[in-house]
Design a protein around this motif. Structure first.
Motif, PDB file in Angstrom:
ATOM      1  N   ARG A   9      18.960 -26.148  87.111  1.00 48.25           N
ATOM      2  CA  ARG A   9      17.829 -26.281  86.181  1.00 48.25           C
ATOM      3  C   ARG A   9      18.222 -25.831  84.785  1.00 48.25           C
ATOM      4  NH1 ARG A   9      14.570 -23.359  89.631  1.00 48.25           N
ATOM      5  NH2 ARG A   9      14.099 -21.883  87.968  1.00 48.25           N
ATOM      6  N   ARG A  10      18.980 -24.751  84.721  1.00 51.70           N
ATOM      7  CA  ARG A  10      19.380 -24.236  83.405  1.00 51.70           C
ATOM      8  C   ARG A  10      20.332 -25.198  82.709  1.00 51.70           C
ATOM      9  NH1 ARG A  10      21.314 -18.670  85.328  1.00 51.70           N
ATOM     10  NH2 ARG A  10      22.688 -18.950  83.557  1.00 51.70           N
ATOM     11  N   ARG A  11      21.184 -25.843  83.496  1.00 48.26           N
ATOM     12  CA  ARG A  11      22.116 -26.810  82.899  1.00 48.26           C
ATOM     13  C   ARG A  11      21.336 -28.023  82.380  1.00 48.26           C
ATOM     14  NH1 ARG A  11      27.488 -27.232  86.128  1.00 48.26           N
ATOM     15  NH2 ARG A  11      27.474 -25.089  85.427  1.00 48.26           N
ATOM     16  N   ILE A  12      20.366 -28.491  83.162  1.00 53.57           N
ATOM     17  CA  ILE A  12      19.546 -29.635  82.713  1.00 53.57           C
ATOM     18  C   ILE A  12      18.839 -29.266  81.411  1.00 53.57           C
ATOM     19  CG2 ILE A  12      17.469 -30.996  83.237  1.00 53.57           C
ATOM     20  CD1 ILE A  12      18.292 -30.817  86.218  1.00 53.57           C
ATOM     21  N   ALA A  13      18.179 -28.090  81.407  1.00 56.19           N
ATOM     22  CA  ALA A  13      17.353 -27.709  80.257  1.00 56.19           C
ATOM     23  C   ALA A  13      18.186 -27.318  79.038  1.00 56.19           C
ATOM     24  CB  ALA A  13      16.448 -26.537  80.651  1.00 56.19           C
ATOM     25  N   GLY A  14      19.339 -26.709  79.286  1.00 53.01           N
ATOM     26  CA  GLY A  14      20.124 -26.185  78.165  1.00 53.01           C
ATOM     27  C   GLY A  14      21.160 -27.156  77.630  1.00 53.01           C
ATOM     28  N   ARG A  15      21.572 -28.134  78.452  1.00 58.01           N
ATOM     29  CA  ARG A  15      22.637 -29.031  77.983  1.00 58.01           C
ATOM     30  C   ARG A  15      22.271 -30.491  78.113  1.00 58.01           C
ATOM     31  NH1 ARG A  15      28.002 -26.802  80.921  1.00 58.01           N
ATOM     32  NH2 ARG A  15      27.492 -24.616  80.750  1.00 58.01           N
ATOM     33  N   TRP A  16      22.014 -30.943  79.355  1.00 53.20           N
ATOM     34  CA  TRP A  16      21.909 -32.386  79.582  1.00 53.20           C
ATOM     35  C   TRP A  16      20.752 -33.016  78.827  1.00 53.20           C
ATOM     36  CZ3 TRP A  16      22.764 -32.054  85.607  1.00 53.20           C
ATOM     37  CH2 TRP A  16      24.074 -31.645  85.837  1.00 53.20           C
ATOM     38  N   ILE A  17      19.647 -32.264  78.719  1.00 52.39           N
ATOM     39  CA  ILE A  17      18.453 -32.827  78.086  1.00 52.39           C
ATOM     40  C   ILE A  17      18.707 -33.184  76.615  1.00 52.39           C
ATOM     41  CG2 ILE A  17      17.358 -30.699  77.222  1.00 52.39           C
ATOM     42  CD1 ILE A  17      15.516 -33.226  79.371  1.00 52.39           C
ATOM     43  N   ALA A  18      19.664 -32.490  76.006  1.00 50.52           N
ATOM     44  CA  ALA A  18      19.962 -32.750  74.584  1.00 50.52           C
ATOM     45  C   ALA A  18      21.029 -33.825  74.411  1.00 50.52           C
ATOM     46  CB  ALA A  18      20.399 -31.456  73.910  1.00 50.52           C
ATOM     47  N   ARG A  19      21.539 -34.349  75.521  1.00 49.67           N
ATOM     48  CA  ARG A  19      22.580 -35.390  75.414  1.00 49.67           C
ATOM     49  C   ARG A  19      21.940 -36.745  75.671  1.00 49.67           C
ATOM     50  NH1 ARG A  19      27.222 -32.186  78.747  1.00 49.67           N
ATOM     51  NH2 ARG A  19      27.535 -30.580  77.181  1.00 49.67           N
ATOM     52  N   ARG A  20      21.973 -37.596  74.649  1.00 49.59           N
ATOM     53  CA  ARG A  20      21.277 -38.888  74.793  1.00 49.59           C
ATOM     54  C   ARG A  20      21.863 -39.719  75.915  1.00 49.59           C
ATOM     55  NH1 ARG A  20      20.751 -40.002  68.596  1.00 49.59           N
ATOM     56  NH2 ARG A  20      19.256 -38.355  68.166  1.00 49.59           N
ATOM     57  N   GLY A  21      23.190 -39.634  76.111  1.00 51.96           N
ATOM     58  CA  GLY A  21      23.831 -40.413  77.179  1.00 51.96           C
ATOM     59  C   GLY A  21      23.276 -40.000  78.539  1.00 51.96           C
ATOM     60  N   ALA A  22      23.128 -38.684  78.748  1.00 50.88           N
ATOM     61  CA  ALA A  22      22.632 -38.193  80.040  1.00 50.88           C
ATOM     62  C   ALA A  22      21.181 -38.640  80.253  1.00 50.88           C
ATOM     63  CB  ALA A  22      22.734 -36.667  80.082  1.00 50.88           C
ATOM     64  N   VAL A  23      20.366 -38.575  79.179  1.00 49.08           N
ATOM     65  CA  VAL A  23      18.964 -38.999  79.300  1.00 49.08           C
ATOM     66  C   VAL A  23      18.910 -40.500  79.576  1.00 49.08           C
ATOM     67  CG1 VAL A  23      16.751 -39.198  78.080  1.00 49.08           C
ATOM     68  CG2 VAL A  23      18.100 -37.102  77.872  1.00 49.08           C
ATOM     69  N   ARG A  24      19.814 -41.247  78.934  1.00 51.80           N
ATOM     70  CA  ARG A  24      19.848 -42.709  79.151  1.00 51.80           C
ATOM     71  C   ARG A  24      20.162 -43.025  80.615  1.00 51.80           C
ATOM     72  NH1 ARG A  24      23.641 -44.021  75.033  1.00 51.80           N
ATOM     73  NH2 ARG A  24      22.316 -43.344  73.350  1.00 51.80           N
ATOM     74  N   VAL A  25      21.142 -42.310  81.181  1.00 50.82           N
ATOM     75  CA  VAL A  25      21.508 -42.548  82.583  1.00 50.82           C
ATOM     76  C   VAL A  25      20.331 -42.202  83.501  1.00 50.82           C
ATOM     77  CG1 VAL A  25      23.011 -41.764  84.464  1.00 50.82           C
ATOM     78  CG2 VAL A  25      23.991 -42.241  82.206  1.00 50.82           C
ATOM     79  N   ALA A  26      19.705 -41.046  83.254  1.00 55.97           N
ATOM     80  CA  ALA A  26      18.550 -40.637  84.079  1.00 55.97           C
ATOM     81  C   ALA A  26      17.431 -41.668  83.971  1.00 55.97           C
ATOM     82  CB  ALA A  26      18.056 -39.265  83.635  1.00 55.97           C
TER      83      ALA A  26
ATOM     84  N   GLY B   9       8.360 -36.527  59.022  1.00 52.17           N
ATOM     85  CA  GLY B   9       9.453 -36.728  59.982  1.00 52.17           C
ATOM     86  C   GLY B   9       8.895 -36.661  61.389  1.00 52.17           C
ATOM     87  N   LEU B  10       9.213 -37.633  62.207  1.00 51.12           N
ATOM     88  CA  LEU B  10       8.720 -37.634  63.591  1.00 51.12           C
ATOM     89  C   LEU B  10       9.793 -37.066  64.517  1.00 51.12           C
ATOM     90  CD1 LEU B  10       6.678 -38.559  65.812  1.00 51.12           C
ATOM     91  CD2 LEU B  10       7.900 -40.730  65.846  1.00 51.12           C
ATOM     92  N   LEU B  11       9.409 -36.071  65.315  1.00 47.63           N
ATOM     93  CA  LEU B  11      10.326 -35.573  66.345  1.00 47.63           C
ATOM     94  C   LEU B  11      10.328 -36.572  67.490  1.00 47.63           C
ATOM     95  CD1 LEU B  11      12.001 -32.883  67.244  1.00 47.63           C
ATOM     96  CD2 LEU B  11      10.137 -32.727  68.897  1.00 47.63           C
ATOM     97  N   ALA B  12      11.475 -37.204  67.718  1.00 48.83           N
ATOM     98  CA  ALA B  12      11.545 -38.221  68.788  1.00 48.83           C
ATOM     99  C   ALA B  12      11.594 -37.556  70.160  1.00 48.83           C
ATOM    100  CB  ALA B  12      12.761 -39.117  68.582  1.00 48.83           C
ATOM    101  N   GLY B  13      12.151 -36.334  70.223  1.00 50.74           N
ATOM    102  CA  GLY B  13      12.189 -35.588  71.483  1.00 50.74           C
ATOM    103  C   GLY B  13      13.291 -36.060  72.412  1.00 50.74           C
ATOM    104  N   CYS B  14      13.381 -35.425  73.576  1.00 53.53           N
ATOM    105  CA  CYS B  14      14.451 -35.775  74.532  1.00 53.53           C
ATOM    106  C   CYS B  14      14.014 -36.940  75.408  1.00 53.53           C
ATOM    107  CB  CYS B  14      14.824 -34.550  75.365  1.00 53.53           C
ATOM    108  SG  CYS B  14      13.404 -33.684  76.082  1.00 53.53           S
TER     109      CYS B  14
END
Ligand code: SF4
Ligand code: SF4
Length: 396
Positions: free
Chosen positions: A105-122, A175-180
């Protein structure tokens, strides 16, 4: 002191609690269990015991901390103004630094969520999962999660890197925050907000260089990761007059932690533009809508009237989904970490919607929307108040 990080709860924060117990009836986990250790006072006592060295920061304390939704209902009810949310963020950061639990959970919240590639795959995997059908062969939690999500496009349209001009000279640049996950999963909310803000006279920019707001990372104790995200967002939004955020959890985080420019939640600015007469209204239709207050609106930012103003401007009669303003159980990754408690809170919302006999619920937070939709009876829609308004006045 037994703490080791700069985010630790301070003595002043912990001493502010006079143990009056007035927060207890407002705490969802205390109401579920009746257990003092599942109450705000019990959690603050656990933090104080660790701070004094009386109790080690081990698995037992971590469980007490992790059962908290971080909904901050206690903070809104506390006469001593205990900054519970800040103290709990600090305690979670300490727990993450000291213990190796909840690593995924910490890895998802602290790293993967901020990586657009990871969000795209999910996103792609979830879109395929939706098309395969959420059948009984899927694990229950995954099935419920897919049920709660909006229908995902196989190729999401991103608003990142776009600029939108109003018809006349701009009142200012927003400015619009697009978010994760907001951009690929809830792009319709962004498009509705852009349409509303440009109609009111603002230029809207969506800087390409921005990243996740850091709220989820902070929730999971990844405070350093959240600070790195804030550095990126400070640079991305430098020069805009105002950052507008259409997810309650993200706006609460950015308003609370700051990114160097003013930040406002989307429902607040749209309600203000309505009050100023810069946006149209439709006459009342008599159709009822239930308003669900995300905790990050109601408790963290004390935003109550704005979504009701917007729903009324869209012609609806707004009703409170839950007059007690209990958390729906979404709470970041709480539904993954504490599925039983999260499910009970989600089912309570479904019962409340059924009692109101509505077929539309508005909620301004993506996590709440997913949680509501995975528990509400079929046929009850959930949408962001700005989307509902933009559709009612013909802007989308
Ligand atoms: S957190 Fe506030 S309301 Fe709750 S017991 Fe402490 S002082 Fe009382
Ligand atoms: S943040 Fe919410 S769940 Fe946690 S102690 Fe406060 S009221 Fe209870």
């Amino acid at each position: 002191m037994a703490w080791s990080t700069p985010w630790a709860p301070t003595s002043a924060e912990l001493r502010a609690c006079v143990e009056c117990g007035l927060c207890l009836p407002h705490c969802p986990t205390f109401r579920l269990t009746g257990d003092e250790t599942a109450s705000p006072r019990g959690r603050l006592n656990a933090m104080s015991a660790v701070a004094s060295g009386a109790v080690p920061l081990g698995a037992a304390v971590a469980e007490v901390l992790e059962f908290c939704l971080q909904c901050r209902a206690c903070e809104a009810a506390c006469p001593s103004l205990v900054p519970f949310g800040r103290a709990m963020e600090g305690a979670r950061a300490e727990s993450a630094a000291a213990l190796s639990r909840s690593r995924l959970r910490r890895r998802i919240a602290g790293r993967w969520i901020a990586r657009r590639g990871a969000v795209r795959v999910a996103t792609a995997l979830a879109a395929v999962g939706q098309r395969l059908g959420a059948g009984h062969w899927m694990p229950g939690r995954l099935r419920r999660g897919l049920r709660g999500m909006r229908r995902l496009p196989l190729r999401p349209r991103s608003v990142l890197g776009t600029t939108h001009e109003p018809a006349g000279p701009p009142l200012g640049t927003v400015g619009l925050l697009a978010g994760c996950v907001m951009d690929p999963w809830f792009g319709g909310v962004h498009r509705a907000l852009i349409a509303v803000l440009t109609a009111a006279g603002y230029r809207v920019v969506v800087p390409e260089g921005q990243t996740c707001c850091g709220a989820l990372a902070t929730h999971e104790g990844e405070a350093a990761a959240a600070e790195r995200m804030a550095v990126v967002n400070r640079a991305a939004f430098a020069g805009v007059d105002l950052v507008v955020v259409d997810a309650a959890g993200c706006s609460a985080h950015l308003v609370g932690h700051g990114i160097g420019v003013p930040v406002e939640d989307a429902v607040v600015i749209v309600a203000r533009l309505l009050d100023e007469g810069r946006l149209p209204r439709v006459p009342p239709t008599g159709t009822r809508v239930a308003v669900q207050d995300p905790c990050h609106h109601r408790h963290a930012q004390r935003i109550v009237s704005a979504p009701r103003t917007i729903a009324a401007a869209a012609g609806y009669t707004p009703l409170d989904l839950d007059p007690d303003a209990m958390c729906c159980g979404a709470a970041g990754l709480y539904s993954v970490a504490q599925p039983e408690a999260s499910g009970r809170l989600g089912r309570a919302k479904a019962d409340q919607a059924a009692a109101l006999d509505v077929d539309l619920v508005v909620s301004a937070n993506p996590g709440c929307e997913i949680q509501l939709r995975s528990h509400l009876a079929a046929g009850i829609r959930v949408a962001h108040p700005v989307e509902v308004y933009a559709a009612a006045v013909g802007l989308i």
